[in-house]
Scaffold this active site. Structure first.
Site, short mmCIF file in Angstrom:
data_model
loop_
_atom_site.label_atom_id
_atom_site.label_comp_id
_atom_site.label_asym_id
_atom_site.label_seq_id
_atom_site.Cartn_x
_atom_site.Cartn_y
_atom_site.Cartn_z
N ASN A 10 35.59 43.88 47.92
CA ASN A 10 37.20 42.73 48.54
C ASN A 10 37.70 44.55 47.87
OD1 ASN A 10 39.40 41.47 47.68
ND2 ASN A 10 39.17 41.00 46.41
N LYS A 12 41.51 43.83 48.02
CA LYS A 12 42.48 43.28 48.27
C LYS A 12 43.77 43.85 48.46
CE LYS A 12 40.85 42.76 43.23
NZ LYS A 12 40.43 42.44 42.35
N HIS A 95 39.94 32.85 45.88
CA HIS A 95 40.43 33.72 45.05
C HIS A 95 41.20 33.66 44.19
CE1 HIS A 95 40.26 37.69 43.37
NE2 HIS A 95 39.46 38.13 43.86
N GLU A 97 43.65 35.33 42.90
CA GLU A 97 44.44 36.18 42.53
C GLU A 97 45.35 35.02 43.56
OE1 GLU A 97 43.38 39.93 43.23
OE2 GLU A 97 42.71 40.09 41.78
N GLU A 167 33.83 33.79 40.39
CA GLU A 167 33.98 35.39 39.53
C GLU A 167 35.01 34.59 38.04
OE1 GLU A 167 35.16 37.81 42.47
OE2 GLU A 167 36.52 36.71 43.10
N ILE A 172 38.13 39.93 36.43
CA ILE A 172 38.01 40.97 37.11
C ILE A 172 39.49 41.36 37.63
CG2 ILE A 172 39.13 40.03 39.51
CD1 ILE A 172 38.79 37.67 39.47
N GLY A 173 39.45 42.56 37.57
CA GLY A 173 40.10 43.69 37.32
C GLY A 173 40.23 44.29 36.16
N SER A 213 34.27 43.04 37.27
CA SER A 213 34.08 44.39 37.30
C SER A 213 32.70 44.91 37.27
CB SER A 213 34.33 43.96 35.15
OG SER A 213 35.49 44.20 35.26
C1 PEP Z 1 37.54 40.93 42.88
O1 PEP Z 1 38.64 41.17 43.37
O2 PEP Z 1 37.30 40.43 43.45
C2 PEP Z 1 36.65 41.13 41.46
C3 PEP Z 1 35.64 40.61 41.15
O3 PEP Z 1 36.89 42.69 41.43
P1 PEP Z 1 36.33 43.83 40.35
O4 PEP Z 1 35.25 44.07 40.69
O5 PEP Z 1 37.84 44.61 40.76
O6 PEP Z 1 36.79 42.64 38.62
#
Ligand code: PEP
Length: 257
Positions: A10, A12, A95, A97, A167, A172-173, A213
Protein backbone atom coordinates in the site's frame (compact mmCIF):
# COMPACT_ATOMS: atom_id res chain seq x y z
CA UNK A 1 -6.89 -25.36 -4.40
CA UNK A 2 -3.99 -24.19 -2.23
CA UNK A 3 -3.68 -20.46 -1.60
CA UNK A 4 -0.53 -18.52 -2.32
CA UNK A 5 0.81 -15.90 0.06
CA UNK A 6 -0.33 -12.42 -0.96
CA UNK A 7 2.35 -9.80 -0.45
CA UNK A 8 0.57 -6.48 -0.94
CA UNK A 9 2.08 -3.01 -0.99
CA UNK A 10 0.00 0.00 0.00
CA UNK A 11 1.91 3.03 -1.24
CA UNK A 12 -0.53 5.46 0.39
CA UNK A 13 0.08 9.04 -0.83
CA UNK A 14 3.61 8.34 -2.08
CA UNK A 15 5.39 8.24 -5.45
CA UNK A 16 4.88 10.43 -8.50
CA UNK A 17 4.23 8.94 -11.93
CA UNK A 18 7.97 9.07 -12.69
CA UNK A 19 8.79 7.35 -9.40
CA UNK A 20 6.15 4.71 -10.11
CA UNK A 21 7.75 3.93 -13.48
CA UNK A 22 11.18 3.76 -11.83
CA UNK A 23 9.88 1.30 -9.22
CA UNK A 24 8.63 -1.12 -11.88
CA UNK A 25 11.91 -0.81 -13.77
CA UNK A 26 13.84 -1.74 -10.63
CA UNK A 27 11.34 -4.47 -9.77
CA UNK A 28 11.54 -6.41 -13.03
CA UNK A 29 15.06 -7.92 -12.72
CA UNK A 30 14.45 -8.69 -9.03
CA UNK A 31 11.70 -11.14 -10.04
CA UNK A 32 14.14 -13.59 -11.59
CA UNK A 33 14.06 -16.35 -10.45
CA UNK A 34 10.28 -16.26 -10.28
CA UNK A 35 8.61 -15.32 -7.01
CA UNK A 36 5.88 -17.83 -6.07
CA UNK A 37 3.91 -15.52 -3.77
CA UNK A 38 1.40 -13.22 -5.41
CA UNK A 39 2.71 -9.64 -5.45
CA UNK A 40 0.29 -6.72 -5.38
CA UNK A 41 1.04 -3.02 -5.52
CA UNK A 42 -1.56 -0.34 -4.79
CA UNK A 43 -0.25 2.99 -6.14
CA UNK A 44 -2.01 6.34 -5.89
CA UNK A 45 -4.86 6.91 -8.34
CA UNK A 46 -2.85 9.27 -10.55
CA UNK A 47 -0.10 6.67 -10.94
CA UNK A 48 -2.43 3.78 -11.79
CA UNK A 49 -2.22 4.16 -15.58
CA UNK A 50 1.57 4.45 -15.47
CA UNK A 51 1.79 1.43 -13.16
CA UNK A 52 -0.48 -0.52 -15.51
CA UNK A 53 1.74 0.26 -18.52
CA UNK A 54 5.00 -0.37 -16.67
CA UNK A 55 3.60 -3.62 -15.30
CA UNK A 56 2.87 -5.02 -18.78
CA UNK A 57 6.35 -6.57 -18.89
CA UNK A 58 6.43 -7.40 -15.15
CA UNK A 59 3.04 -9.02 -14.53
CA UNK A 60 2.33 -8.54 -10.83
CA UNK A 61 -1.17 -7.73 -9.52
CA UNK A 62 -2.31 -4.12 -9.21
CA UNK A 63 -4.75 -2.56 -6.81
CA UNK A 64 -6.29 0.79 -5.95
CA UNK A 65 -6.40 2.38 -2.51
CA UNK A 66 -9.93 3.69 -2.74
CA UNK A 67 -13.17 3.65 -4.73
CA UNK A 68 -16.55 5.37 -4.75
CA UNK A 69 -19.48 2.93 -4.75
CA UNK A 70 -21.30 4.22 -7.87
CA UNK A 71 -20.74 3.44 -11.56
CA UNK A 72 -20.75 7.08 -12.76
CA UNK A 73 -22.40 10.43 -12.11
CA UNK A 74 -22.16 13.63 -10.12
CA UNK A 75 -19.53 12.59 -7.58
CA UNK A 76 -16.81 15.20 -8.04
CA UNK A 77 -13.32 13.94 -7.38
CA UNK A 78 -14.32 10.30 -7.05
CA UNK A 79 -13.47 7.20 -9.09
CA UNK A 80 -15.81 4.30 -9.85
CA UNK A 81 -15.23 0.53 -9.78
CA UNK A 82 -15.76 0.46 -13.57
CA UNK A 83 -12.97 3.01 -14.10
CA UNK A 84 -10.63 1.10 -11.82
CA UNK A 85 -11.38 -2.19 -13.51
CA UNK A 86 -9.44 -1.04 -16.57
CA UNK A 87 -6.26 -1.04 -14.46
CA UNK A 88 -6.57 -3.16 -11.33
CA UNK A 89 -7.95 -6.39 -9.88
CA UNK A 90 -7.88 -5.45 -6.15
CA UNK A 91 -9.10 -2.43 -4.18
CA UNK A 92 -8.45 -1.61 -0.50
CA UNK A 93 -11.52 -0.74 1.57
CA UNK A 94 -11.75 0.29 5.21
CA UNK A 95 -8.11 1.24 5.68
CA UNK A 96 -7.80 2.82 9.13
CA UNK A 97 -6.40 6.03 7.63
CA UNK A 98 -9.60 6.46 5.62
CA UNK A 99 -11.80 5.44 8.55
CA UNK A 100 -10.05 8.01 10.78
CA UNK A 101 -8.99 10.89 8.50
CA UNK A 102 -11.88 10.71 6.01
CA UNK A 103 -14.49 9.56 8.57
CA UNK A 104 -15.58 6.58 6.49
CA UNK A 105 -18.31 4.59 8.25
CA UNK A 106 -18.74 0.83 8.37
CA UNK A 107 -21.90 1.21 6.24
CA UNK A 108 -20.03 3.16 3.54
CA UNK A 109 -17.21 0.61 3.58
CA UNK A 110 -19.77 -2.17 3.13
CA UNK A 111 -21.32 -0.26 0.21
CA UNK A 112 -17.89 0.01 -1.44
CA UNK A 113 -17.24 -3.70 -0.90
CA UNK A 114 -20.51 -4.62 -2.62
CA UNK A 115 -19.85 -2.21 -5.50
CA UNK A 116 -16.46 -3.85 -6.06
CA UNK A 117 -17.87 -7.39 -5.96
CA UNK A 118 -20.63 -6.42 -8.39
CA UNK A 119 -17.97 -5.16 -10.82
CA UNK A 120 -15.76 -8.23 -10.48
CA UNK A 121 -13.06 -6.51 -8.44
CA UNK A 122 -11.52 -8.08 -5.33
CA UNK A 123 -11.91 -6.06 -2.12
CA UNK A 124 -9.22 -6.08 0.54
CA UNK A 125 -11.19 -5.29 3.70
CA UNK A 126 -8.99 -3.73 6.39
CA UNK A 127 -9.88 -4.02 10.07
CA UNK A 128 -7.97 -3.11 13.20
CA UNK A 129 -8.19 -1.73 16.71
CA UNK A 130 -6.71 1.36 18.34
CA UNK A 131 -4.31 1.08 21.27
CA UNK A 132 -7.02 2.38 23.62
CA UNK A 133 -9.46 -0.31 22.42
CA UNK A 134 -6.81 -2.96 23.00
CA UNK A 135 -5.97 -1.64 26.47
CA UNK A 136 -9.68 -1.58 27.37
CA UNK A 137 -9.92 -5.28 26.45
CA UNK A 138 -12.29 -4.59 23.56
CA UNK A 139 -10.13 -5.87 20.74
CA UNK A 140 -12.21 -8.95 19.82
CA UNK A 141 -15.46 -6.95 19.91
CA UNK A 142 -13.99 -4.24 17.68
CA UNK A 143 -12.73 -6.70 15.09
CA UNK A 144 -15.96 -8.72 15.17
CA UNK A 145 -18.01 -5.52 14.65
CA UNK A 146 -15.83 -4.38 11.74
CA UNK A 147 -16.09 -7.82 10.12
CA UNK A 148 -19.84 -8.01 10.71
CA UNK A 149 -20.49 -4.56 9.25
CA UNK A 150 -17.93 -4.77 6.46
CA UNK A 151 -19.16 -8.17 5.25
CA UNK A 152 -22.89 -7.50 5.70
CA UNK A 153 -24.89 -9.09 2.90
CA UNK A 154 -21.90 -10.96 1.42
CA UNK A 155 -22.73 -14.43 0.07
CA UNK A 156 -20.54 -17.51 0.34
CA UNK A 157 -19.68 -17.22 -3.32
CA UNK A 158 -18.71 -13.56 -2.95
CA UNK A 159 -16.64 -14.21 0.17
CA UNK A 160 -14.11 -16.21 -1.81
CA UNK A 161 -13.24 -12.99 -3.70
CA UNK A 162 -12.53 -11.08 -0.49
CA UNK A 163 -9.18 -10.64 1.27
CA UNK A 164 -9.10 -9.43 4.86
CA UNK A 165 -6.23 -7.46 6.37
CA UNK A 166 -5.82 -7.26 10.13
CA UNK A 167 -3.99 -4.02 10.79
CA UNK A 168 -3.71 -2.92 14.42
CA UNK A 169 -3.84 0.86 14.14
CA UNK A 170 -1.10 1.30 16.76
CA UNK A 171 1.27 -0.66 14.49
CA UNK A 172 0.69 1.18 11.20
CA UNK A 173 3.62 3.37 10.20
CA UNK A 174 4.83 3.49 13.81
CA UNK A 175 7.64 0.95 13.68
CA UNK A 176 5.67 -0.96 16.37
CA UNK A 177 4.71 -4.45 15.24
CA UNK A 178 2.25 -6.86 16.79
CA UNK A 179 4.15 -9.81 18.23
CA UNK A 180 3.73 -12.95 16.12
CA UNK A 181 1.64 -14.40 18.98
CA UNK A 182 -0.70 -11.39 19.10
CA UNK A 183 -1.05 -11.31 15.32
CA UNK A 184 -1.77 -15.05 15.23
CA UNK A 185 -4.34 -14.74 18.02
CA UNK A 186 -6.23 -12.14 15.99
CA UNK A 187 -5.96 -14.06 12.71
CA UNK A 188 -7.20 -17.26 14.37
CA UNK A 189 -10.09 -15.24 15.84
CA UNK A 190 -10.99 -13.84 12.39
CA UNK A 191 -10.80 -17.31 10.87
CA UNK A 192 -13.12 -18.71 13.55
CA UNK A 193 -15.48 -15.77 13.14
CA UNK A 194 -15.67 -16.41 9.39
CA UNK A 195 -16.29 -20.14 9.83
CA UNK A 196 -19.30 -19.37 12.05
CA UNK A 197 -20.92 -17.28 9.32
CA UNK A 198 -19.79 -18.76 6.02
CA UNK A 199 -19.24 -22.18 4.51
CA UNK A 200 -15.78 -23.57 5.17
CA UNK A 201 -15.21 -24.06 1.42
CA UNK A 202 -15.51 -20.26 0.97
CA UNK A 203 -13.57 -19.36 4.11
CA UNK A 204 -10.68 -21.54 3.01
CA UNK A 205 -10.27 -19.33 -0.09
CA UNK A 206 -10.01 -16.09 1.90
CA UNK A 207 -6.52 -14.81 2.55
CA UNK A 208 -5.95 -13.14 5.91
CA UNK A 209 -3.15 -10.56 5.75
CA UNK A 210 -1.23 -8.95 8.59
CA UNK A 211 -0.40 -5.24 8.29
CA UNK A 212 1.48 -2.93 10.62
CA UNK A 213 5.19 -2.23 10.22
CA UNK A 214 5.77 -5.55 8.47
CA UNK A 215 9.33 -5.50 7.15
CA UNK A 216 12.21 -7.75 6.13
CA UNK A 217 13.33 -8.18 9.76
CA UNK A 218 10.00 -9.47 11.11
CA UNK A 219 8.43 -11.04 7.99
CA UNK A 220 9.54 -14.60 8.68
CA UNK A 221 8.14 -14.74 12.21
CA UNK A 222 4.84 -13.12 11.27
CA UNK A 223 4.21 -14.93 8.00
CA UNK A 224 5.06 -18.31 9.58
CA UNK A 225 2.04 -18.07 11.87
CA UNK A 226 -0.62 -20.66 10.94
CA UNK A 227 -3.45 -18.24 10.10
CA UNK A 228 -1.43 -15.49 8.38
CA UNK A 229 -1.61 -15.76 4.58
CA UNK A 230 0.32 -12.65 3.60
CA UNK A 231 0.99 -9.04 4.42
CA UNK A 232 -0.32 -5.57 3.69
CA UNK A 233 2.82 -3.48 3.71
CA UNK A 234 3.19 0.30 3.72
CA UNK A 235 6.71 1.62 4.25
CA UNK A 236 8.61 -1.53 3.23
CA UNK A 237 6.73 -1.74 -0.09
CA UNK A 238 8.10 1.57 -1.34
CA UNK A 239 11.47 0.04 -2.18
CA UNK A 240 11.40 -2.78 -4.73
CA UNK A 241 14.23 -4.69 -3.03
CA UNK A 242 12.62 -4.89 0.44
CA UNK A 243 9.24 -5.66 -1.11
CA UNK A 244 10.64 -8.57 -3.12
CA UNK A 245 12.75 -9.75 -0.19
CA UNK A 246 9.61 -10.09 1.92
CA UNK A 247 8.00 -12.14 -0.88
CA UNK A 248 11.08 -14.38 -1.03
CA UNK A 249 10.89 -14.87 2.74
CA UNK A 250 7.24 -15.92 2.27
CA UNK A 251 8.31 -18.31 -0.49
CA UNK A 252 10.72 -19.96 1.94
CA UNK A 253 8.07 -20.68 4.55
CA UNK A 254 6.95 -24.29 4.62
CA UNK A 255 3.28 -24.30 5.49
CA UNK A 256 -0.02 -25.11 3.85
CA UNK A 257 -2.13 -22.02 3.45
C1 PEP B 1 -0.43 0.10 5.72
O1 PEP B 1 -0.27 1.09 5.03
O2 PEP B 1 -1.50 -0.51 5.65
C2 PEP B 1 0.65 -0.30 6.63
C3 PEP B 1 0.53 -1.41 7.32
O3 PEP B 1 1.74 0.53 6.72
P1 PEP B 1 3.16 0.20 7.41
O4 PEP B 1 3.64 -1.12 6.87
O5 PEP B 1 4.06 1.33 7.00
O6 PEP B 1 2.93 0.12 8.88
Amino acid sequence: MKKRFLIAGNWKMNKTVAETRAFFKTLQPLLTPTVRSELLICPSLVSLAAAFEANASVGISLGAQNVYPKDSGAFTGEVSPLMLKEFVSYVLVGHSERRTLLHESDAFINEKLHALLATGLKPVLCVGETLAERKEGRVFDVIACELEAGLKGVTNEQLSQVTIAYEPIWAIGTGETATPETAEEMHAFMHDWLTKRFEISSVSKVRLLYGGSLKVDNAKQLLSQPHIDGGLIGGASLKADSFVEIARIADGIEKDI
